[in-house]
Design a protein around this motif. Sequence first.
Motif, PDB file in Angstrom:
ATOM      1  N   GLU A 113       0.644  -1.179  -0.225  1.00 54.25           N
ATOM      2  CA  GLU A 113       0.225   0.269  -0.202  1.00 54.25           C
ATOM      3  C   GLU A 113       0.802   1.442  -0.239  1.00 54.25           C
ATOM      4  O   GLU A 113       0.603   2.092  -0.747  1.00 54.25           O
ATOM      5  N   ALA A 114       2.163   1.110   0.452  1.00 48.93           N
ATOM      6  CA  ALA A 114       2.880   2.269   0.961  1.00 48.93           C
ATOM      7  C   ALA A 114       3.420   2.461  -0.802  1.00 48.93           C
ATOM      8  O   ALA A 114       3.644   3.530  -0.731  1.00 48.93           O
ATOM      9  N   LYS A 115       4.139   1.863  -0.669  1.00 48.01           N
ATOM     10  CA  LYS A 115       4.322   2.003  -2.480  1.00 48.01           C
ATOM     11  C   LYS A 115       3.789   1.941  -3.599  1.00 48.01           C
ATOM     12  O   LYS A 115       3.767   3.403  -4.101  1.00 48.01           O
ATOM     13  N   GLU A 116       2.287   2.209  -3.663  1.00 46.17           N
ATOM     14  CA  GLU A 116       1.134   2.624  -4.315  1.00 46.17           C
ATOM     15  C   GLU A 116       1.144   4.262  -4.260  1.00 46.17           C
ATOM     16  O   GLU A 116       1.126   4.841  -4.390  1.00 46.17           O
ATOM     17  N   ILE A 117       1.303   4.941  -2.904  1.00 44.29           N
ATOM     18  CA  ILE A 117       1.758   5.556  -2.481  1.00 44.29           C
ATOM     19  C   ILE A 117       2.520   6.953  -2.697  1.00 44.29           C
ATOM     20  O   ILE A 117       2.787   7.722  -3.763  1.00 44.29           O
ATOM     21  N   ARG A 118       3.588   6.339  -2.755  1.00 44.88           N
ATOM     22  CA  ARG A 118       4.953   5.782  -3.058  1.00 44.88           C
ATOM     23  C   ARG A 118       5.109   6.865  -4.727  1.00 44.88           C
ATOM     24  O   ARG A 118       5.472   7.397  -5.041  1.00 44.88           O
ATOM     25  N   ASP A 119       4.971   6.108  -5.477  1.00 49.84           N
ATOM     26  CA  ASP A 119       3.948   5.970  -7.009  1.00 49.84           C
ATOM     27  C   ASP A 119       3.605   7.036  -7.168  1.00 49.84           C
ATOM     28  O   ASP A 119       3.766   7.737  -7.687  1.00 49.84           O
ATOM     29  N   GLU A 120       2.255   6.886  -6.740  1.00 45.81           N
ATOM     30  CA  GLU A 120       1.212   8.105  -7.143  1.00 45.81           C
ATOM     31  C   GLU A 120       2.161   9.678  -6.810  1.00 45.81           C
ATOM     32  O   GLU A 120       2.441  10.786  -7.867  1.00 45.81           O
ATOM     33  N   ILE A 121       2.828   9.515  -5.658  1.00 42.58           N
ATOM     34  CA  ILE A 121       3.731  10.801  -5.258  1.00 42.58           C
ATOM     35  C   ILE A 121       4.607  11.105  -6.857  1.00 42.58           C
ATOM     36  O   ILE A 121       4.857  11.876  -6.703  1.00 42.58           O
ATOM     37  N   GLU A 122       5.348   9.902  -6.851  1.00 43.09           N
ATOM     38  CA  GLU A 122       7.213  10.486  -8.058  1.00 43.09           C
ATOM     39  C   GLU A 122       5.929  10.760  -9.261  1.00 43.09           C
ATOM     40  O   GLU A 122       6.925  11.641  -9.541  1.00 43.09           O
ATOM     41  N   GLU A 123       4.674  10.385  -9.502  1.00 43.20           N
ATOM     42  CA  GLU A 123       4.358  10.965 -11.046  1.00 43.20           C
ATOM     43  C   GLU A 123       3.604  12.174 -11.059  1.00 43.20           C
ATOM     44  O   GLU A 123       3.427  12.342 -11.725  1.00 43.20           O
ATOM     45  N   ARG A 124       2.970  12.744  -9.838  1.00 30.50           N
ATOM     46  CA  ARG A 124       2.466  13.678  -9.046  1.00 30.50           C
ATOM     47  C   ARG A 124       3.974  15.069  -9.068  1.00 30.50           C
ATOM     48  O   ARG A 124       3.805  16.153 -10.340  1.00 30.50           O
ATOM     49  N   ILE A 125       5.188  14.040  -8.348  1.00 32.96           N
ATOM     50  CA  ILE A 125       6.401  15.066  -8.397  1.00 32.96           C
ATOM     51  C   ILE A 125       6.652  15.856 -10.250  1.00 32.96           C
ATOM     52  O   ILE A 125       6.791  16.656 -10.741  1.00 32.96           O
ATOM     53  N   ILE A 126       6.737  14.328 -10.918  1.00 32.57           N
ATOM     54  CA  ILE A 126       7.178  14.554 -12.840  1.00 32.57           C
ATOM     55  C   ILE A 126       6.618  15.653 -13.157  1.00 32.57           C
ATOM     56  O   ILE A 126       6.468  16.188 -13.889  1.00 32.57           O
ATOM     57  N   LYS A 127       5.756  15.071 -12.970  1.00 28.81           N
ATOM     58  CA  LYS A 127       4.108  16.429 -13.675  1.00 28.81           C
ATOM     59  C   LYS A 127       4.414  17.879 -13.440  1.00 28.81           C
ATOM     60  O   LYS A 127       3.964  18.193 -13.974  1.00 28.81           O
ATOM     61  N   PHE A 128       4.573  17.690 -11.936  1.00 27.56           N
ATOM     62  CA  PHE A 128       4.160  19.056 -11.640  1.00 27.56           C
ATOM     63  C   PHE A 128       5.726  19.658 -12.172  1.00 27.56           C
ATOM     64  O   PHE A 128       5.468  20.966 -12.611  1.00 27.56           O
ATOM     65  N   ILE A 129       6.814  19.532 -12.194  1.00 25.98           N
ATOM     66  CA  ILE A 129       7.737  19.443 -12.727  1.00 25.98           C
ATOM     67  C   ILE A 129       8.212  19.857 -14.055  1.00 25.98           C
ATOM     68  O   ILE A 129       8.333  21.044 -14.543  1.00 25.98           O
ATOM     69  N   ASN A 130       7.340  19.075 -14.549  1.00 29.26           N
ATOM     70  CA  ASN A 130       7.318  19.072 -16.260  1.00 29.26           C
ATOM     71  C   ASN A 130       6.045  20.408 -16.280  1.00 29.26           C
ATOM     72  O   ASN A 130       6.794  21.526 -17.387  1.00 29.26           O
ATOM     73  N   ASP A 131       5.133  19.880 -15.916  1.00 27.39           N
ATOM     74  CA  ASP A 131       3.941  21.763 -16.088  1.00 27.39           C
ATOM     75  C   ASP A 131       4.533  22.373 -15.526  1.00 27.39           C
ATOM     76  O   ASP A 131       4.372  23.668 -16.626  1.00 27.39           O
ATOM     77  N   ASN A 132       5.507  22.792 -15.093  1.00 23.50           N
ATOM     78  CA  ASN A 132       5.848  24.478 -14.174  1.00 23.50           C
ATOM     79  C   ASN A 132       7.774  24.378 -14.811  1.00 23.50           C
ATOM     80  O   ASN A 132       9.454  25.559 -14.641  1.00 23.50           O
ATOM     81  N   ASP A 133       7.863  23.485 -15.632  1.00 26.10           N
ATOM     82  CA  ASP A 133       9.823  23.823 -15.932  1.00 26.10           C
ATOM     83  C   ASP A 133      10.455  23.908 -15.081  1.00 26.10           C
ATOM     84  O   ASP A 133      11.274  25.094 -14.426  1.00 26.10           O
ATOM     85  N   LEU A 134      10.850  23.149 -14.239  1.00 31.09           N
ATOM     86  CA  LEU A 134      11.465  22.927 -12.617  1.00 31.09           C
ATOM     87  C   LEU A 134      12.381  22.103 -13.876  1.00 31.09           C
ATOM     88  O   LEU A 134      13.198  21.871 -12.381  1.00 31.09           O
TER      89      LEU A 134
END
Length: 134
Positions: A113-134
Motif C-alpha cells: 500500500e505504501a508503494k502505491e502511495i510512493r508511486d502516486e507521489i512520484e508521478e505527481r512530482i514528475i508532472k509538477f516539474i514538467n508543467d512548471n519547467d522546473l
Amino acid sequence: MADRKDIMFACVHNAGRSQMAAAFFNKHKHRDDIKGISAGTNPATSVHEVVRDIMLEKGIDLSNIQPVLLTPELAGTVSTIITMGCGETCPYVPGVKIVDWQITDPKNKSFDEAKEIRDEIEERIIKFINDNDL
C-alpha cells in the motif's frame, strides 16, 4: 520575495508523504537553482520505517533525514507550498502559492500500500516539474 524559488512539501508529521515528495523533486528536477524541502505541522521523531524501506527501492536513502517543524518563517522562504493533508494547520504566507494534494498517509500501511502511495507521489512530482519547467 522575487528570490524565493524553492518548493516546500508539507504534511502533518513530515515522516512520509512530504519526505518522499521532496526527495523525488530533488531527484527529478531539471534546474540547479531550486530545491525541494519538506516540513510538518507536528513533526514525528523520525521518518516512518515503511517509507524508508520503500524509498530505498528507488535508490533514495531517508534513514538520516530528521522531520522538521513547519514554521511561518520557514514557509516564507519558498515560492510554493504543496500540502498533503495538513489542512487548516498549514500556515498561510502572503505571496506564497499553496497547492493541496490529497494523498493518503502511508503511516501504518502495508509495504505494498505504501508503494502505491510512493508511486502516486512520484508521478505527481514528475508532472509538477514538467508543467512548471522546473
